[in-house]
Design a protein around this motif. Structure first.
Motif, PDB file in Angstrom:
ATOM      1  N   PRO A   1      -9.073   3.256  -3.086  1.00 27.55           N
ATOM      2  CA  PRO A   1      -7.729   2.801  -3.431  1.00 27.55           C
ATOM      3  C   PRO A   1      -7.664   2.300  -4.866  1.00 27.55           C
TER       4      PRO A   1
ATOM      5  N   ILE B   1      -3.468   4.571  -1.782  1.00 23.84           N
ATOM      6  CA  ILE B   1      -4.455   4.822  -0.724  1.00 23.84           C
ATOM      7  C   ILE B   1      -4.545   6.315  -0.441  1.00 23.84           C
TER       8      ILE B   1
ATOM      9  N   GLY C   1       0.820  -1.204   0.000  1.00 19.92           N
ATOM     10  CA  GLY C   1       0.000   0.000   0.000  1.00 19.92           C
ATOM     11  C   GLY C   1       0.855   1.254   0.000  1.00 19.92           C
TER      12      GLY C   1
ATOM     13  N   VAL D   1      -3.466  -4.523   3.151  1.00 19.53           N
ATOM     14  CA  VAL D   1      -2.229  -4.731   2.402  1.00 19.53           C
ATOM     15  C   VAL D   1      -1.213  -5.488   3.247  1.00 19.53           C
TER      16      VAL D   1
END
Length: 366
Positions: free
Chosen positions: A40, A74, A6, A98
């Motif tokens: 996301p 994100i 992420g 993640v």
């Protein structure tokens, strides 16, 4: 594939620009205002590995298939996110999903791009994000611990086992330490991971510098590297602006010429991808034949039958053995037959732990 990294950080630090360059798409809106990324964005990227092309050439493979990582862009976090500020829990829930965190830090000054804190200070920004994640972990764990204590007092063995992990983790969070710095017995690591704590995830610090600093870095990227080294974390330096320009070039020679003009040997993204791969403690093994040369991703410590299962479930179910050649031998002896003739091919059984660079052929019977 199943391995996700992420991309997080404060607003306007270059997260979405970096993501766009990573995936060579314009899927994420890299606008100059906070929360321009609301959901996301997910993209898969090939892991650079020159060994794969060599395997393909020696095996006369018709197709080259690299291994991949998944990156998730994100939305930006702000101070107070643990209390619901900005996107609050929406942001935090996406991080929980993640496997690792790539924390992008602004290490450049630009009057045209606002900084949510009013000034550039990468270490302060690290601490801002880390504090919010620790507060979220602390709140979540304290709430769950109340129920665990009640069950443990009633003689629940499972709850007692959980508390043996939760108690030292809570103590560390209350002292302002992230969970990843807590030493937990290896036999209890699975219990720790099951708690899905944000600061238990491995972190890679990505120092986003201006174009002029792309080769040698600057004072802020130096501070980030020093901070990461002091905590046993990884750090890489990129210029998201340069990477965005490179992503627009489709010709490999043009990309090389552009990099050479800047005095760079490789893209920053190649470093980010490799560092993310290392951060997740992954290794690569190869299969190579006339049809394709394929790179496969497994976690360190994976045994041969489970690696075989990555190629095909039948291979794991009916695993007999793995004909294995170290990449160095595969390359040195001109491929599989040459390595066999030189006695460099090994027969490995079910207990064999796959090593990075193994070139493997699986024998099975179902």
């Amino acid at each position: 594939m199943g391995f996700t990294c992420g991309i997080v950080g404060l607003p306007n630090v270059g997260k979405s620009t970096l993501f766009n360059a990573l995936t060579a798409t314009a899927a994420a809106d890299a606008a100059n205002y906070p929360f321009c990324t609301i959901e996301p964005n997910v993209g898969r990227v090939a892991v650079p590995d020159g060994r794969l092309a060599i395997c393909g050439r020696l095996a006369k493979s018709a197709e080259i298939v690299p291994t991949q990582l998944e990156f998730v862009d994100i939305a930006g976090l702000v101070r107070g996110a643990a209390r619901g500020e900005g996107l609050g829990n929406h942001f935090l829930s996406h991080i929980r999903e993640v496997d690792a965190i790539a924390h992008v830090l602004r290490c450049f000054a630009d009057g045209n791009v606002t900084h949510i804190e009013g000034s550039v200070d990468a270490v302060r920004d690290i601490e801002t994000v880390e504090t919010e994640l620790m507060l979220a972990d602390l709140e979540s764990l304290e709430r769950r611990a109340v129920h665990m204590v009640k069950r443990a007092r009633g003689g629940d063995k499972e709850a007692k086992g959980l508390l043996s992990v939760v108690d030292p983790v809570l103590a560390a969070l209350r002292e302002g330490k992230p969970v990843r710095e807590v030493i937990i017995d290896p036999g209890r690591q699975a219990t720790l991971m099951a708690l899905q704590l944000l600061t238990a995830k491995p972190v890679l610090y990505v120092a986003n510098v201006d174009e002029a600093s792309a080769g040698s870095g600057n004072a802020e990227s130096g501070r980030v590297a020093e901070y990461a080294a002091g905590r046993g974390a990884g750090a890489v330096m990129v210029s998201a602006a340069i990477e965005a320009e490179l992503a627009q070039l489709s010709d490999a020679d043009e990309k090389d010429e552009f990099l050479n003009s800047l005095g760079l040997e490789e893209t920053g993204l190649a470093r980010v991808i490799r560092a993310g791969y290392a951060l997740l403690r992954l290794v690569t093994f190869f299969t190579a034949g006339p049809k394709e040369a394929h790179a496969w991703t497994v976690e360190q410590g994976t045994r041969a039958p489970q690696a075989a299962g990555k190629v095909h479930t039948d291979f794991e179910r009916g695993f007999i053995r793995a004909e294995t050649i170290a990449f160095a031998d595969f390359a040195a002896y001109g491929g599989e037959q040459g390595a066999r003739d030189a006695g460099r091919m090994r027969l490995e059984g079910a207990d064999y732990v796959v090593q990075d660079g193994d070139v493997m052929r699986f024998r099975f019977n179902v």
